[in-house]
Scaffold this active site. Sequence first.
Site, PDB file in Angstrom:
ATOM      1  N   ASN A 231       0.888  -1.240  -0.027  1.00 15.40           N
ATOM      2  CA  ASN A 231      -0.099  -0.021   0.117  1.00 15.40           C
ATOM      3  C   ASN A 231       0.749   1.171  -0.077  1.00 15.40           C
ATOM      4  O   ASN A 231       1.907   1.143   0.419  1.00 15.40           O
ATOM      5  CB  ASN A 231      -0.904  -0.240   1.326  1.00 15.40           C
ATOM      6  N   THR A 232       0.390   2.359  -0.359  1.00 19.73           N
ATOM      7  CA  THR A 232       0.991   3.682  -0.286  1.00 19.73           C
ATOM      8  C   THR A 232       0.325   4.478   0.628  1.00 19.73           C
ATOM      9  O   THR A 232      -1.004   4.327   1.023  1.00 19.73           O
ATOM     10  CB  THR A 232       1.139   4.370  -1.874  1.00 19.73           C
ATOM     11  N   HIS A 233       0.839   5.552   1.408  1.00 20.63           N
ATOM     12  CA  HIS A 233       0.341   6.421   2.160  1.00 20.63           C
ATOM     13  C   HIS A 233       0.908   7.677   2.132  1.00 20.63           C
ATOM     14  O   HIS A 233       2.221   7.770   2.219  1.00 20.63           O
ATOM     15  CB  HIS A 233       0.228   5.851   3.596  1.00 20.63           C
TER      16      HIS A 233
ATOM     17  N   ASP B  32      -0.797  -4.880   7.028  1.00 15.63           N
ATOM     18  CA  ASP B  32      -1.096  -5.686   8.021  1.00 15.63           C
ATOM     19  C   ASP B  32      -2.437  -5.488   8.411  1.00 15.63           C
ATOM     20  O   ASP B  32      -3.317  -4.879   7.974  1.00 15.63           O
ATOM     21  CB  ASP B  32      -0.247  -5.819   9.232  1.00 15.63           C
TER      22      ASP B  32
END
Length: 218
Positions: A118-120, A152
């Site tokens: 994922n990217t944030h 996670d």
Amino acid sequence: MASPLPSAAPARVVVLVSGSGTNLQALLDAIGDDPEGFGARIVAVGADRDGIAGLDRAERAGLPTFTCRVKDHATRAEWDAALAGAVAAHRPDLVVSAGFMKIVGKEFLARFGGRFINTHPALLPSFPGAHGVRDALAYGVKVTGCTVHFVDDGVDTGPIIAQGVVEVTEEDTPEGEAALHERIKEVERKLLVEAVGRLARDGYRIEGRKVHLGHVGE
């Protein structure tokens, strides 16, 4: 936890989208006609809604697509299981959340934990959640950025793969949040492409919170 990557063939990647698909496009452009050189190829694109630009991008690239909508399932757990099954049908080595705006559940993580990226738009562990850019601005930070991490069962709490820094200027006000977010997205796209390529080409292992690239099996 060790990844089975790399192998002789390019890694199989399923990308999940919810909107415009600019991160998906960055990956498509980077892979181009040389998946062997990049180390990975996208084998399918999934979404949680119909009629989005991300699916249009996938179809123009000739990729299989699927849609798994929450409202089509009686419970969130049933949706999660259905999504996991739809992704698993394409036998991915890696799954990439490219602006996928749904939190997956236990079944999905049971199948793809340690392989779901994922990217944030913030420098985790600071400012997790849906409003990372706004929260960083409100806190008055001088630098922010983006994070590529494994997913996670927490909210933006998985092991960090890579981070990129973006300066916050005096012109970056809460009213101008969109401009800062766009600068972050530019860095994010490059960071995601680099991270996916390196994971696919070099392999990786996860030890606690540490992600080590390469040297699989050591």
